[in-house]
Design an enzyme around this catalytic site. Structure first.
Site, PDB file in Angstrom:
ATOM      1  CG  HIS A 187      39.433  42.039  42.706  1.00 50.82           C
ATOM      2  ND1 HIS A 187      38.078  40.795  42.776  1.00 50.82           N
ATOM      3  CD2 HIS A 187      39.198  42.967  42.895  1.00 50.82           C
ATOM      4  CE1 HIS A 187      36.943  41.917  43.112  1.00 50.82           C
ATOM      5  NE2 HIS A 187      37.571  42.613  43.344  1.00 50.82           N
ATOM      6  CG  ASP A 313      35.952  47.401  44.755  1.00 56.22           C
ATOM      7  OD1 ASP A 313      36.219  47.080  43.293  1.00 56.22           O
ATOM      8  OD2 ASP A 313      35.568  47.085  45.450  1.00 56.22           O
TER       9      ASP A 313
END
Ligand code: MN
Length: 352
Positions: A187, A313
């Site tokens: 990430h 997200d």
């Protein structure tokens, strides 16, 4: 953000695979680290120094919802038609902390996450945090997270105190993930100090651009360093439609071969496979933050329908209308179910 639409049911479950959380103690810890000026990371101090106190609706929404693994998050998931969220400790996680503290904080965060999953096993799954700054301890925590806590993968928030994980000292993390057969979600974090200055000057350091440069660079460094020749079964998940890397697969292959042949770089030797082979066989992709049909279809076409997954997200980008837009993508029913549900079930070993 409160007047969001209610997303209609679909003939598949929707599993969102890059969803962030943060124990409130970690935001407190970030505040103390920033006030004490003990973290020499320009991006961390700039970004969290802003988000911790900024009064904009978006910043307040993020702060208010990162710490919730209960009713408010479930209500938002219901509203957006999200059946299940794969949760991960928000960036940069414990990777800015001293090694010992990072190791113990990762364990606490994993326990906290596992408790939430136990309370809502049909709605939540989780990825294990770790502190790669002590890679041997990180490998042990990954094993505990997977085998004892039932977590489904590993979250790595890009660089580790300015260092990239192609350095062999970090490889116990890869060894553990490969041995346990769980993916690593690579990430974004704010770019390293070496990268960030010209981005900060124009506000381009964050999710708009800098995150993808930082994380795409990290992924390419792993490939070029031969991480996947050493760990051929390792699977790495990239968000944000592969941090834009898939769009240049052709050039990556051509120029990698040309660079190796030229002998210009001692750090770039021959690999067993083409760069694009690793990207098709060792990487998985989510559309986090990019609710855009042409990009998703491009990934399905170039990488494969079985390697592209849905992500929202949350709470950074809570837009239920994006789910409706993706429901309407002009792709076949099998490919759409693979995107929203089947791939995530296979990759994270989620019960059906
Ligand atoms: Mn994210």
């Amino acid at each position: 953000m409160t007047e969001a639409i209610q997303v209609a049911p679909a003939p598949y479950k929707r599993i969102a695979t890059e969803e962030a959380f943060c124990p409130p103690e970690m935001l407190d810890r970030y505040r103390r680290l920033i006030e004490a000026k003990t973290v020499p990371e320009i991006g961390f101090n700039s970004m969290w120094g802003f988000y911790l106190d900024a009064d904009s609706p978006r910043c307040r929404f993020i702060r208010d919802h990162l710490g919730d693994l209960g009713e408010a998050r479930l209500a938002h998931m219901d509203q957006a038609g999200i059946d299940m969220a794969v949760l991960a400790l928000t960036s940069p996680g414990v990777q800015v902390m001293p090694a010992g503290e990072g190791t113990s904080f990762a364990a606490q965060a994993n326990d906290w996450l596992a408790d939430a999953v136990a309370r809502h096993p049909n709605r939540f799954a989780g990825l294990a945090a770790c502190a790669p700054q002590d890679a041997v301890a990180a490998a042990k925590e990954i094993e505990r997270g997977v085998n004892r806590l039932g977590l489904k993968g590993v979250i790595i928030n890009s660089h580790v105190q300015q260092q990239y994980m192609d350095d062999t000292k970090f490889w116990p993390v890869f060894e553990a993930a490969e041995a346990l057969d769980v993916p690593i979600y690579l990430h974004p974090a704010t770019p390293t100090n070496r990268l960030i200055e010209p981005m900060l000057e124009r506000g381009l350091d964050g999710a708009i651009f800098g995150f993808s440069v930082e994380t795409g660079l990290h992924a390419l460094r792993l490939i070029v360093a031969g991480v996947f020749d050493r760990f051929p079964e390792l699977q790495v998940v990239l968000g944000h439609v592969g941090e834009s890397l898939p769009f240049t697969l052709y050039r990556l292959d051509y120029m990698h071969a040309a660079s190796v042949a030229s002998g210009r770089y001692t750090a770039m030797g021959p690999l067993k496979r083409k760069v694009s082979d690793y990207m098709k066989e060792n990487f998985l992709y989510t559309n986090s933050g990019v609710a855009w049909e042409p990009a998703i279809r491009f990934l399905q076409e170039t990488i494969g329908v079985d390697r592209v997954m849905y992500a929202m997200d949350y709470p950074y980008q809570y837009k239920p209308e994006e789910v409706t837009a993706l429901d309407g993508m002009k792709i076949g029913a099998v490919a759409k179910k693979a995107f929203f549900e089947d791939n995530a079930r296979r990759v994270f070993k989620l019960a059906g």
